[in-house]
Design a protein around this motif. Structure first.
Motif: not given
Lengths: 237, 268
Positions: B217-219, B229-234
């Protein structure tokens, strides 16, 4: 020949599921199955605009393939079961992760859709149960006509059943409400599934998000048009 | 300016804790948020009360020690900043502020706004490093690194492990932190030999610590003072699933497993 030990496949699969990423993989995989069904079901439903002949023939065609029909039903049920079970486990872990909440908490960018997946999901599931009882088994009544033996196999009254059902404003309202929640669920879920399995790209991920938004709204428009059409064309009861 | 503060006060880990109302008077707009708390604390000390405990060190936004919730947002209302670099000019006279510690099962409160973040240390110890031969430093250009990868690795390495991502996440997930560490090393050639092992070990440790899952969700991304960035989670999900697929690591918990020796990664 490498001497590295490779864990047996079954043990590995189970180990994968212990960690949230494995559960997310199941959520994404079953999500794909359910999205494909949502598309297929919409294409079937839109035949209502082609008239009773076409829709009832389509229903008869589906029922003339019991192998396919039951395979689809079992796959769907398994997908729904795995989707719900995994989300339940994730929800339980998330509750444990923050035993003491905040006095004050604000959400910054998170969309309403993304924060309510755990609400939209169960409500949609409850509606699906009603929907099956209404239009598949006919247990709800509302002028449901069960199939009858005809000259060329069983005759189905899908068209009449849909029309009879949606002429009740309450049925249509419940349907539209469930579809609105489904739209929200897909609005977040359809791009989120890619992120969960590690597919992210600086250029394509924003595009994917937009596509998910457009797609979920298009799906909603298609589904919601049906009760609206029925109520306008045949009047409410 | 004058402010009304509601601060979480908790004597020690066992104390149930409660919100206490304070008034911060004559606060300069040029102060940082921590300096404002210093002023409040001086007043408390003068009155013979226990000052509000909060973590801080460099006060330059780079050490990762400080951090708490201000009105329900980790590090407060400004983006890309820690509370030590948050200035009082962003607040108005008469503002009412709720100040709470990070909330997570894995971050138990030690006192007031101070939490124990050693769970992060254990995640790093599980695999957030590369095993190298020590000795003289190699030439900087001995291993070529593509410019883009160097930049992306640097962006991920900017993580200061403050814990804001966990605090802000509605699921109490440490995915942004762990993802940043996995992405940082996974993008560089030096991180390749242990890439599979690292992803599994760190993700499993993160799970064991009791952090929640990621709902994309990007919080976390919004409150991260280093704007990771959320990219690191991917990337973390990708590395973990790759490791699970190739099967060189059992992707789940290993209760029977002794602590791994540091060089284990090269033993393919």
């Amino acid at each position: 020949m490498s001497t590295a030990a490779v864990e047996p496949r079954l043990k590995r699969t189970w180990g994968l599921y212990e960690v949230y990423i494995g559960k997310k993989l199941v959520m994404a995989g079953t999500g794909v199955v359910l999205v494909l069904y949502i598309i297929g079901h919409l294409l079937g439903n839109l035949q209502i605009y082609a008239g009773p002949e076409q829709m009832n023939q389509y229903a008869a065609f589906l029922h003339s393939q019991p192998g396919l029909l039951w395979t689809a039903r079992i796959v769907l049920l398994a997908a729904v079961g795995a989707h719900i079970w995994s989300s339940f486990l994730l929800w339980r872990d998330k509750r444990r992760a923050r035993p003491i909440g905040y006095v004050k908490k604000d959400d910054i960018p998170a969309s309403y859709a993304s924060r309510t997946m755990m609400w939209s999901g169960p409500i949609i599931a409850a509606f699906v149960v009603f929907h099956v009882l209404h239009l598949t088994t006919g247990d709800v009544g509302l002028g449901f006509q069960p199939p009858t033996a005809g000259p060329t196999g069983e005759a189905f009254y899908a068209y009449e059943n849909v029309v009879n059902g949606f002429r009740y404003p309450a049925v249509s309202a419940a349907y539209i409400f469930a579809i609105a929640l489904l739209t929200m669920h897909l609005y977040h879920g359809m791009w989120s599934m890619f992120q969960s399995v590690g597919i992210s790209h600086p250029r394509y991920t924003p595009l994917l998000k937009s596509l998910a938004h457009v797609f979920s709204i298009a799906i909603a428009a298609g589904y919601i048009s049906i009760p609206v059409y029925v109520m306008i064309r045949f009047g409410v009861k | 300016m004058n402010l009304i503060l509601h601060v979480w006060r908790q004597k020690n880990a066992k104390d149930p804790g409660r919100m206490v109302r304070y008034e911060a008077r004559n606060i300069s707009a040029h102060m940082s948020f921590l300096e404002m708390l210093d002023v409040v604390n001086e007043e408390l000390i003068a009155r013979g009360e226990e000052p509000i405990a909060f973590d801080h060190d460099c006060r330059e936004g780079i050490c990762g020690m400080c951090g708490f919730m201000i009105n329900g947002v980790a590090h407060g209302p400004e983006r890309g900043t820690t509370v030590c670099q948050l200035h009082m000019r962003h607040f108005k006279d008469g503002d009412e502020l709720y100040i709470e510690p990070w909330r997570s099962r894995a971050f138990p409160v030690i006192k007031d706004l101070v939490v124990d973040r050693s769970a992060f240390d254990r995640i790093i110890a599980a695999g957030g490093y590369i095993s190298v031969r020590t000795g003289s430093a190699p030439d900087a250009n001995a291993i070529p690194v593509p410019k883009e990868n160097a930049e992306l690795a640097m962006d991920a390495a900017a993580c200061i492990a403050c814990g804001a991502c966990v605090a802000q996440c509605p699921n109490g997930s440490a995915a942004l932190f762990t993802g940043a560490k996995i992405a940082h090393l996974g993008l560089l050639p030096q991180g390749q030999p242990e890439r599979d092992r690292r992803a599994v070990a760190m993700v499993v440790q993160m799970t064991k610590e009791g952090f929640g899952h990621c709902t994309n969700i990007g919080e976390c991304e919004a409150v991260c003072p280093k704007e990771i960035k959320l990219d690191v989670i991917a990337r973390m999900h990708r590395d973990y699933l790759h490791a699970a697929w190739t099967g060189r690591q059992k992707p789940g918990f290993r209760e029977d497993q002794p602590a791994e020796e540091p060089m284990a990664g090269n033993r393919r």
